[in-house]
Design a protein around this motif. Structure first.
Motif: not given
Length: 358
Positions: A136-158
């Motif tokens: 949300t601060d405008g930065t970015a990154a890349e990954a070969e595997l992204i693990i969503g451990a971000d809770g009930a309202f997960s952004r990764v799940r979306a």
């Protein structure tokens, strides 16, 4: 580019990172909090010997956990609404089935076990396509595997599932009590060294001892998620919220009603949500989920335990499998049936917390 990125520095995400690092696998954890001490981590939790403790053993932290944990916290008291003790479990000497630890203590234990710089604070995820992470601060990154451990309202799940949590029809109102041995001695005696629960079929209370002379109380009520708005109340107006809730508990004994009248500081509104059961998503080669992001359930003592077991299973799968895609497939083949079975058992469990003791 980091090969593996974990979103969320809760117990699940941190456990996964710790087990990966023990196997020599680089990982970065991103978390929305500005720092490790930016907010209170919540109350006490019990780590079970058949899931959470297994994960801590794989993390090499089980002895450190037992040094911090409170075995006496396993004591459980069931109360009638007139204050009578109707059920009582006292742990046996040496019992370690599910000792208690403060959430903050567990998080510190896990954070301190990681390589410095593993966690990147102040990185709230905006979206991901399975390769790119946009914050949300405008930065970015890349990954070969992204693990969503971000809770009930997960952004990764979306990115992999359209499922969204649904309100269970039950909400908790959290109240804090400090210096209980001196300032709230009667409540301290009522709750004991562990927890106490009472309910009348429509509402209930769950009081839980934390370390450092604190008790947290959860007033459990069958109300809509927006009950405050419907009642014309603001959570910041403690006296008005207290008066409203006291009317609902009018038939309860004064000794139990002190959990509403005597708390220190404001209340915290906690609507209880759960994901549909079963929850599954099409296999994705570079995204997976663990914990509440994968299988949000009512808070009946399994959430953190399952998240940590998920985390350990996933990390071990990555360490022992040829490719990340194969590791994800193997992990989900274990995690999904396990979580589905437990979620089915707990479906409707929020209402069960309101059932009175026999």
């Amino acid at each position: 580019m980091t090969a593996i990125s974990i979103i969320g520095a809760g117990p699940g995400g941190l456990t996964c990172a710790r087990v990966l690092q023990r196997h020599g696998i680089p990982v970065t954890v991103y978390d929305a909090d500005p720092g490790r001490d930016s907010r209170n981590q919540g109350g006490s939790l019990d780590l079970h010997d058949d899931n959470g403790q297994i994960a801590l053993r794989e993390a090499g932290l089980l002895d450190e956990f037992f040094a911090l944990a409170r075995a006496e916290g396993q004591e459980e008291r069931g109360l009638a609404i007139d204050g009578r003790l109707v059920e009582h479990h006292v742990p046996a000497p040496g019992e370690r089935t599910k000792p208690e630890i403060d959430r903050g203590q567990l998080r510190e234990l896990l954070l301190d076990s990681l390589t410095p710089g593993t966690v990147r604070w102040g990185h709230a995820l905006a979206s991901t396509d399975g390769r790119h992470l946009r914050f949300t601060d405008g930065t970015a990154a890349e990954a070969e595997l992204i693990i969503g451990a971000d809770g009930a309202f997960s952004r990764v799940r979306a990115a992999v599932s359209p499922a969204v949590p649904r309100h269970t029809g039950v909400s908790f109102l959290e109240a804090w009590f400090d210096e209980v041995e001196t300032r709230h001695a009667d409540l301290s005696d009522l709750v004991g060294p562990g927890s106490a629960h009472a309910a009348d079929g429509e509402r209930g209370v769950f009081a839980q001892r934390n370390s450092g002379g604190h008790i947290r109380v959860y007033l459990m009520r069958q109300v809509p998620a927006d009950w405050l708005d419907r009642a014309g109340l603001s959570i910041e107006d403690t006296s008005s919220v207290r008066a409203h809730v006291l009317k609902e508990f009018a038939a309860w004994s004064p000794r139990l009603r002190q959990m509403i009248t005597d708390n220190d500081g404001p209340f915290v509104d906690r609507p209880i949500f759960a994901l549909p059961v079963p929850h599954a998503w099409p296999r994705h080669p570079s995204i997976t989920l663990l914990g509440d992001a994968a299988h949000l359930m009512p808070p009946l003592g399994v959430g953190v335990n399952l998240a940590m077991l998920d985390a350990s299973d996933l990390a071990l799968s990555i360490a022992g499998t040829a490719t990340l895609s194969e590791a994800v497939q193997a992990y989900e083949a274990t995690m999904r049936p396990r979580s589905t079975e437990i979620a089915k058992l707990l479906e409707g469990g929020a209402q069960q917390m309101l059932e009175p003791k026999p």
